[in-house]
Motif scaffolding. Structure first.
Motif, PDB file in Angstrom:
ATOM      1  N   LYS A 183      39.755  35.162  49.439  1.00  0.00           N
ATOM      2  CA  LYS A 183      39.420  35.735  48.121  1.00  0.00           C
ATOM      3  C   LYS A 183      40.521  35.086  47.263  1.00  0.00           C
ATOM      4  CE  LYS A 183      37.324  40.289  48.892  1.00  0.00           C
ATOM      5  NZ  LYS A 183      37.067  41.453  48.721  1.00  0.00           N
ATOM      6  N   ALA A 184      40.053  34.502  46.185  1.00  0.00           N
ATOM      7  CA  ALA A 184      41.171  33.961  45.093  1.00  0.00           C
ATOM      8  C   ALA A 184      40.948  34.382  43.823  1.00  0.00           C
ATOM      9  CB  ALA A 184      40.807  32.470  45.522  1.00  0.00           C
ATOM     10  N   TRP A 185      41.819  34.161  43.002  1.00  0.00           N
ATOM     11  CA  TRP A 185      42.019  34.758  41.523  1.00  0.00           C
ATOM     12  C   TRP A 185      42.893  33.704  40.855  1.00  0.00           C
ATOM     13  CZ3 TRP A 185      46.756  35.512  40.144  1.00  0.00           C
ATOM     14  CH2 TRP A 185      47.725  35.853  41.045  1.00  0.00           C
ATOM     15  N   GLU A 186      42.594  33.787  39.473  1.00  0.00           N
ATOM     16  CA  GLU A 186      43.231  33.090  38.346  1.00  0.00           C
ATOM     17  C   GLU A 186      43.205  33.665  37.372  1.00  0.00           C
ATOM     18  OE1 GLU A 186      42.891  28.304  37.682  1.00  0.00           O
ATOM     19  OE2 GLU A 186      41.244  29.424  36.678  1.00  0.00           O
ATOM     20  N   ASP A 187      44.419  34.117  36.589  1.00  0.00           N
ATOM     21  CA  ASP A 187      44.893  34.784  35.709  1.00  0.00           C
ATOM     22  C   ASP A 187      44.690  33.897  34.496  1.00  0.00           C
ATOM     23  OD1 ASP A 187      44.849  36.879  33.997  1.00  0.00           O
ATOM     24  OD2 ASP A 187      46.954  37.039  34.295  1.00  0.00           O
ATOM     25  N   ASP A 188      45.275  32.680  34.649  1.00  0.00           N
ATOM     26  CA  ASP A 188      45.256  31.493  33.732  1.00  0.00           C
ATOM     27  C   ASP A 188      45.484  30.505  34.569  1.00  0.00           C
ATOM     28  OD1 ASP A 188      48.051  30.935  33.518  1.00  0.00           O
ATOM     29  OD2 ASP A 188      48.211  32.728  32.236  1.00  0.00           O
ATOM     30  N   PRO A 189      45.627  29.108  34.119  1.00  0.00           N
ATOM     31  CA  PRO A 189      45.929  27.969  35.211  1.00  0.00           C
ATOM     32  C   PRO A 189      47.280  27.877  35.850  1.00  0.00           C
ATOM     33  CG  PRO A 189      44.765  27.264  33.393  1.00  0.00           C
ATOM     34  CD  PRO A 189      44.983  28.763  32.995  1.00  0.00           C
ATOM     35  N   SER A 190      48.124  28.863  35.078  1.00  0.00           N
ATOM     36  CA  SER A 190      49.620  29.086  35.525  1.00  0.00           C
ATOM     37  C   SER A 190      49.810  30.011  36.353  1.00  0.00           C
ATOM     38  CB  SER A 190      50.670  28.908  34.346  1.00  0.00           C
ATOM     39  OG  SER A 190      50.536  30.126  33.722  1.00  0.00           O
ATOM     40  N   PHE A 191      48.917  31.120  36.701  1.00  0.00           N
ATOM     41  CA  PHE A 191      49.075  32.182  37.671  1.00  0.00           C
ATOM     42  C   PHE A 191      47.799  32.410  38.376  1.00  0.00           C
ATOM     43  CE2 PHE A 191      49.857  36.792  38.248  1.00  0.00           C
ATOM     44  CZ  PHE A 191      50.988  36.656  38.760  1.00  0.00           C
ATOM     45  N   ARG A 192      48.024  32.049  39.750  1.00  0.00           N
ATOM     46  CA  ARG A 192      46.912  32.330  40.661  1.00  0.00           C
ATOM     47  C   ARG A 192      47.112  32.577  42.106  1.00  0.00           C
ATOM     48  NH1 ARG A 192      44.222  26.365  39.238  1.00  0.00           N
ATOM     49  NH2 ARG A 192      46.182  25.198  39.427  1.00  0.00           N
ATOM     50  N   GLY A 193      46.304  32.852  42.800  1.00  0.00           N
ATOM     51  CA  GLY A 193      46.730  33.137  44.174  1.00  0.00           C
ATOM     52  C   GLY A 193      45.337  33.303  44.989  1.00  0.00           C
ATOM     53  N   TYR A 194      45.710  33.744  46.300  1.00  0.00           N
ATOM     54  CA  TYR A 194      44.606  33.859  47.273  1.00  0.00           C
ATOM     55  C   TYR A 194      45.096  34.658  48.520  1.00  0.00           C
ATOM     56  CZ  TYR A 194      46.672  29.963  50.480  1.00  0.00           C
ATOM     57  OH  TYR A 194      47.508  29.530  51.369  1.00  0.00           O
ATOM     58  N   VAL A 195      44.023  35.260  49.095  1.00  0.00           N
ATOM     59  CA  VAL A 195      44.247  35.900  50.287  1.00  0.00           C
ATOM     60  C   VAL A 195      43.468  35.506  51.383  1.00  0.00           C
ATOM     61  CG1 VAL A 195      44.386  38.317  51.558  1.00  0.00           C
ATOM     62  CG2 VAL A 195      44.777  38.120  49.120  1.00  0.00           C
ATOM     63  N   HIS A 196      43.941  35.108  52.677  1.00  0.00           N
ATOM     64  CA  HIS A 196      43.015  34.354  53.544  1.00  0.00           C
ATOM     65  C   HIS A 196      42.998  35.392  54.752  1.00  0.00           C
ATOM     66  CE1 HIS A 196      43.317  30.816  56.551  1.00  0.00           C
ATOM     67  NE2 HIS A 196      41.939  31.377  56.715  1.00  0.00           N
ATOM     68  N   PHE A 197      41.624  35.643  55.319  1.00  0.00           N
ATOM     69  CA  PHE A 197      41.436  36.490  56.067  1.00  0.00           C
ATOM     70  C   PHE A 197      40.627  35.867  57.456  1.00  0.00           C
ATOM     71  CE2 PHE A 197      40.581  38.566  52.170  1.00  0.00           C
ATOM     72  CZ  PHE A 197      41.409  39.954  52.400  1.00  0.00           C
TER      73      PHE A 197
END
Length: 83
Positions: A51-65
């Motif tokens: 599951k990945a997210w992006e608030d704007d191009p400078s702040f994003r992340g993911y959770v790997h299961f």
């Protein structure tokens, strides 16, 4: 854009690929753009999820299961603003 971000940051073996999932976006991340992916082996078996997210191009992340839903890795990326 999220898929390209994951392909450049998520440590995946060359024998697997990302396939976009048909899941509903998390209500908790309504402000951010989010996407879910299955990690699929060359044999077509689902071996994990992201599951990945992006608030704007400078702040994003993911959770790997893993395939059982256990968290393998969780990363948040915040680019420094350049002046």
């Amino acid at each position: 854009m999220i898929q390209e971000f994951l392909q450049s940051t998520l440590p995946l073996d060359s024998s697997v690929s990302l396939r976009r999932s048909d899941t509903d976006p998390d209500k908790e991340m309504a402000r951010a753009h989010s996407e879910a992916f299955e990690i699929v082996s060359d044999d077509g078996e689902t071996v994990g999820f992201v599951k990945a997210w992006e608030d704007d191009p400078s702040f994003r992340g993911y959770v790997h299961f893993d395939s059982e839903g256990n968290v393998i890795d969780w990363k948040v990326f915040k680019d420094r603003l350049q002046s």
